[in-house]
Design a protein around this motif. Structure first.
Motif, PDB file in Angstrom:
ATOM      1  N   ASN A  64     -53.231   0.730  -3.583  1.00 59.89           N
ATOM      2  CA  ASN A  64     -51.664   0.525  -2.848  1.00 59.89           C
ATOM      3  C   ASN A  64     -50.639   0.879  -3.911  1.00 59.89           C
ATOM      4  O   ASN A  64     -49.769  -0.031  -3.766  1.00 59.89           O
ATOM      5  N   THR A  65     -50.627   1.864  -4.575  1.00 58.40           N
ATOM      6  CA  THR A  65     -49.704   2.214  -5.462  1.00 58.40           C
ATOM      7  C   THR A  65     -48.235   2.487  -4.753  1.00 58.40           C
ATOM      8  O   THR A  65     -47.418   2.537  -5.680  1.00 58.40           O
ATOM      9  N   THR A  66     -48.310   2.561  -3.355  1.00 64.79           N
ATOM     10  CA  THR A  66     -46.881   2.969  -2.953  1.00 64.79           C
ATOM     11  C   THR A  66     -46.274   1.781  -2.596  1.00 64.79           C
ATOM     12  O   THR A  66     -45.006   1.488  -2.283  1.00 64.79           O
ATOM     13  N   ARG A  67     -46.789   0.373  -2.672  1.00 62.90           N
ATOM     14  CA  ARG A  67     -46.335  -0.651  -2.176  1.00 62.90           C
ATOM     15  C   ARG A  67     -45.746  -1.677  -3.478  1.00 62.90           C
ATOM     16  O   ARG A  67     -46.349  -1.850  -4.373  1.00 62.90           O
ATOM     17  N   LEU A  68     -44.687  -2.525  -3.006  1.00 61.07           N
ATOM     18  CA  LEU A  68     -44.252  -3.379  -3.736  1.00 61.07           C
ATOM     19  C   LEU A  68     -44.290  -4.606  -2.879  1.00 61.07           C
ATOM     20  O   LEU A  68     -43.983  -4.752  -1.854  1.00 61.07           O
ATOM     21  N   THR A  69     -45.433  -5.588  -3.219  1.00 61.39           N
ATOM     22  CA  THR A  69     -46.045  -6.717  -2.495  1.00 61.39           C
ATOM     23  C   THR A  69     -45.416  -8.051  -2.996  1.00 61.39           C
ATOM     24  O   THR A  69     -45.502  -8.373  -4.156  1.00 61.39           O
ATOM     25  N   VAL A  70     -44.926  -8.815  -1.986  1.00 57.55           N
ATOM     26  CA  VAL A  70     -44.284 -10.260  -2.581  1.00 57.55           C
ATOM     27  C   VAL A  70     -45.651 -11.228  -2.575  1.00 57.55           C
ATOM     28  O   VAL A  70     -46.447 -11.289  -1.975  1.00 57.55           O
ATOM     29  N   PRO A  71     -45.685 -11.670  -3.910  1.00 51.81           N
ATOM     30  CA  PRO A  71     -46.782 -12.781  -4.487  1.00 51.81           C
ATOM     31  C   PRO A  71     -46.790 -13.934  -3.580  1.00 51.81           C
ATOM     32  O   PRO A  71     -45.582 -14.483  -3.145  1.00 51.81           O
ATOM     33  N   THR A  72     -47.890 -14.689  -3.814  1.00 52.92           N
ATOM     34  CA  THR A  72     -47.835 -16.110  -3.103  1.00 52.92           C
ATOM     35  C   THR A  72     -46.597 -16.992  -3.946  1.00 52.92           C
ATOM     36  O   THR A  72     -46.816 -16.805  -5.119  1.00 52.92           O
ATOM     37  N   GLY A  73     -46.146 -17.677  -3.169  1.00 53.07           N
ATOM     38  CA  GLY A  73     -44.976 -18.691  -3.632  1.00 53.07           C
ATOM     39  C   GLY A  73     -43.751 -17.936  -4.160  1.00 53.07           C
ATOM     40  O   GLY A  73     -42.988 -18.697  -4.408  1.00 53.07           O
ATOM     41  N   GLU A  74     -43.565 -16.477  -3.716  1.00 51.82           N
ATOM     42  CA  GLU A  74     -42.467 -15.729  -4.049  1.00 51.82           C
ATOM     43  C   GLU A  74     -41.610 -15.392  -2.599  1.00 51.82           C
ATOM     44  O   GLU A  74     -40.668 -14.304  -2.755  1.00 51.82           O
ATOM     45  N   ASN A  75     -41.609 -16.272  -1.572  1.00 55.00           N
ATOM     46  CA  ASN A  75     -40.760 -15.990  -0.471  1.00 55.00           C
ATOM     47  C   ASN A  75     -39.296 -16.213  -0.963  1.00 55.00           C
ATOM     48  O   ASN A  75     -39.068 -16.778  -1.744  1.00 55.00           O
ATOM     49  N   GLY A  76     -38.448 -15.248  -0.268  1.00 59.52           N
ATOM     50  CA  GLY A  76     -37.070 -15.113  -0.568  1.00 59.52           C
ATOM     51  C   GLY A  76     -36.221 -13.989  -0.297  1.00 59.52           C
ATOM     52  O   GLY A  76     -37.063 -12.914   0.167  1.00 59.52           O
ATOM     53  N   TRP A  77     -35.075 -13.946  -0.502  1.00 55.27           N
ATOM     54  CA  TRP A  77     -34.327 -12.835  -0.398  1.00 55.27           C
ATOM     55  C   TRP A  77     -34.328 -11.761  -1.713  1.00 55.27           C
ATOM     56  O   TRP A  77     -34.404 -12.416  -2.921  1.00 55.27           O
ATOM     57  N   TYR A  78     -34.585 -10.543  -1.444  1.00 54.34           N
ATOM     58  CA  TYR A  78     -34.814  -9.558  -2.315  1.00 54.34           C
ATOM     59  C   TYR A  78     -33.770  -8.361  -2.445  1.00 54.34           C
ATOM     60  O   TYR A  78     -33.181  -8.142  -1.376  1.00 54.34           O
ATOM     61  N   ILE A  79     -33.200  -8.066  -3.674  1.00 55.91           N
ATOM     62  CA  ILE A  79     -32.736  -6.647  -3.733  1.00 55.91           C
ATOM     63  C   ILE A  79     -33.726  -5.694  -4.018  1.00 55.91           C
ATOM     64  O   ILE A  79     -34.373  -5.952  -4.943  1.00 55.91           O
ATOM     65  N   ILE A  80     -33.679  -4.692  -3.310  1.00 61.59           N
ATOM     66  CA  ILE A  80     -34.671  -3.783  -3.111  1.00 61.59           C
ATOM     67  C   ILE A  80     -33.974  -2.243  -3.545  1.00 61.59           C
ATOM     68  O   ILE A  80     -32.950  -2.045  -2.735  1.00 61.59           O
ATOM     69  N   THR A  81     -34.499  -1.550  -4.299  1.00 59.55           N
ATOM     70  CA  THR A  81     -33.821  -0.370  -4.611  1.00 59.55           C
ATOM     71  C   THR A  81     -34.720   0.792  -4.771  1.00 59.55           C
ATOM     72  O   THR A  81     -35.810   0.403  -5.521  1.00 59.55           O
ATOM     73  N   GLY A  82     -34.356   1.958  -4.625  1.00 56.81           N
ATOM     74  CA  GLY A  82     -35.131   3.046  -5.110  1.00 56.81           C
ATOM     75  C   GLY A  82     -34.273   4.318  -5.398  1.00 56.81           C
ATOM     76  O   GLY A  82     -33.297   4.567  -4.808  1.00 56.81           O
ATOM     77  N   LYS A  83     -34.870   5.203  -6.168  1.00 57.85           N
ATOM     78  CA  LYS A  83     -34.290   6.675  -6.331  1.00 57.85           C
ATOM     79  C   LYS A  83     -35.135   7.586  -6.272  1.00 57.85           C
ATOM     80  O   LYS A  83     -36.422   7.588  -6.861  1.00 57.85           O
ATOM     81  N   VAL A  84     -35.161   8.567  -5.584  1.00 62.01           N
ATOM     82  CA  VAL A  84     -35.803   9.908  -5.669  1.00 62.01           C
ATOM     83  C   VAL A  84     -34.965  10.805  -6.092  1.00 62.01           C
ATOM     84  O   VAL A  84     -33.840  11.223  -5.853  1.00 62.01           O
ATOM     85  N   CYS A  85     -35.709  11.553  -7.289  1.00 65.74           N
ATOM     86  CA  CYS A  85     -35.048  12.592  -7.925  1.00 65.74           C
ATOM     87  C   CYS A  85     -35.879  13.831  -7.524  1.00 65.74           C
ATOM     88  O   CYS A  85     -37.101  13.985  -7.883  1.00 65.74           O
ATOM     89  N   ALA A  86     -35.581  14.827  -6.626  1.00 62.64           N
ATOM     90  CA  ALA A  86     -36.105  16.093  -6.313  1.00 62.64           C
ATOM     91  C   ALA A  86     -35.754  17.182  -7.428  1.00 62.64           C
ATOM     92  O   ALA A  86     -34.603  17.487  -7.502  1.00 62.64           O
ATOM     93  N   ALA A  87     -36.664  17.966  -8.275  1.00 62.31           N
ATOM     94  CA  ALA A  87     -36.442  18.653  -8.871  1.00 62.31           C
ATOM     95  C   ALA A  87     -35.748  20.114  -8.248  1.00 62.31           C
ATOM     96  O   ALA A  87     -35.860  20.220  -6.953  1.00 62.31           O
ATOM     97  N   ASN A  88     -34.937  20.858  -9.146  1.00 56.63           N
ATOM     98  CA  ASN A  88     -34.274  21.723  -8.575  1.00 56.63           C
ATOM     99  C   ASN A  88     -35.125  23.097  -7.672  1.00 56.63           C
ATOM    100  O   ASN A  88     -35.955  23.330  -8.294  1.00 56.63           O
ATOM    101  N   THR A  89     -34.927  23.177  -6.569  1.00 59.30           N
ATOM    102  CA  THR A  89     -35.315  24.364  -5.730  1.00 59.30           C
ATOM    103  C   THR A  89     -34.049  24.645  -4.752  1.00 59.30           C
ATOM    104  O   THR A  89     -33.577  24.005  -4.181  1.00 59.30           O
ATOM    105  N   ARG A  90     -33.790  25.845  -5.080  1.00 53.05           N
ATOM    106  CA  ARG A  90     -32.653  26.379  -4.158  1.00 53.05           C
ATOM    107  C   ARG A  90     -32.636  26.376  -2.746  1.00 53.05           C
ATOM    108  O   ARG A  90     -31.609  26.197  -2.088  1.00 53.05           O
ATOM    109  N   SER A  91     -33.917  26.295  -2.180  1.00 53.46           N
ATOM    110  CA  SER A  91     -33.904  26.209  -0.734  1.00 53.46           C
ATOM    111  C   SER A  91     -33.813  25.072  -0.199  1.00 53.46           C
ATOM    112  O   SER A  91     -34.009  24.641   1.089  1.00 53.46           O
ATOM    113  N   ILE A  92     -33.792  23.854  -0.902  1.00 51.32           N
ATOM    114  CA  ILE A  92     -33.708  22.595  -0.360  1.00 51.32           C
ATOM    115  C   ILE A  92     -32.177  22.435   0.121  1.00 51.32           C
ATOM    116  O   ILE A  92     -31.399  22.657  -0.382  1.00 51.32           O
ATOM    117  N   ASN A  93     -32.415  22.163   1.567  1.00 50.69           N
ATOM    118  CA  ASN A  93     -30.916  21.746   2.245  1.00 50.69           C
ATOM    119  C   ASN A  93     -30.600  20.261   1.755  1.00 50.69           C
ATOM    120  O   ASN A  93     -29.269  20.062   1.786  1.00 50.69           O
TER     121      ASN A  93
END
Length: 158
Positions: free
Chosen positions: A54-83
């Motif tokens: 399940n390498t796509t997942r960030l899963t909350v472990p037992t005993g770690e309920n709470g508020w989370y700051i969640i952040t991600g960055k997508v870096c798409a390589a240069n392709t001229r046709s990407i809109n």
């Protein structure tokens, strides 16, 4: 602050926090709106992520309920046709946060950053998705440093 202690300025929160930072170490071809599999970790304090299952997942472990700051960055390589390139954080079928960057020139990588604060219970997981317009496939960058696709979350502790 002691080792392992983090202060969140402006939020009035201090305490021992746990979190995870994952990233890609290789360039990955993406063909549609898909969750991104992460194969490496800079830090994982409580087994939030697995590099083999399940390498796509960030899963909350037992005993770690709470508020989370969640952040991600997508870096798409240069392709001229990407809109445009999209990044979004999902909790099941619910999109928690989304962002899009449109191409403003014909060269250079496109970076999209997305973040949210959300309450999660043990066993809940979030995923980072990406998509692009104008192309049938695009490359997510896995190089080190500022030009890498990554995903992280940290529990806020009062």
């Amino acid at each position: 602050l002691e080792a392992g202690q983090t202060m969140y300025h402006g939020l009035g929160l201090t305490g021992l926090s746990k979190g995870v930072f994952t990233y890609l170490t290789y360039n990955r071809t993406h063909t549609s709106a898909t969750a991104i599999p992460f194969n490496a970790e800079t830090r994982d304090d409580a087994s939030f992520h697995s590099t083999s299952t399940n390498t796509t997942r960030l899963t909350v472990p037992t005993g770690e309920n709470g508020w989370y700051i969640i952040t991600g960055k997508v870096c798409a390589a240069n392709t001229r046709s990407i809109n445009y390139v999209q990044a979004y954080i999902r909790f099941g079928s619910l999109t928690l946060s989304a962002n899009m960057s449109e191409r403003s020139d014909s060269s250079g990588d496109i970076n999209v950053i997305v973040s949210t604060v959300f309450y999660l219970n043990a066993g809940n997981y979030v995923e980072l998705f990406s998509n692009a317009g104008g192309v049938s496939s695009f490359t997510l960058k896995g190089a080190a440093g500022q030009y890498q696709t990554n995903f992280a979350m940290v529990r806020l502790v009062a």
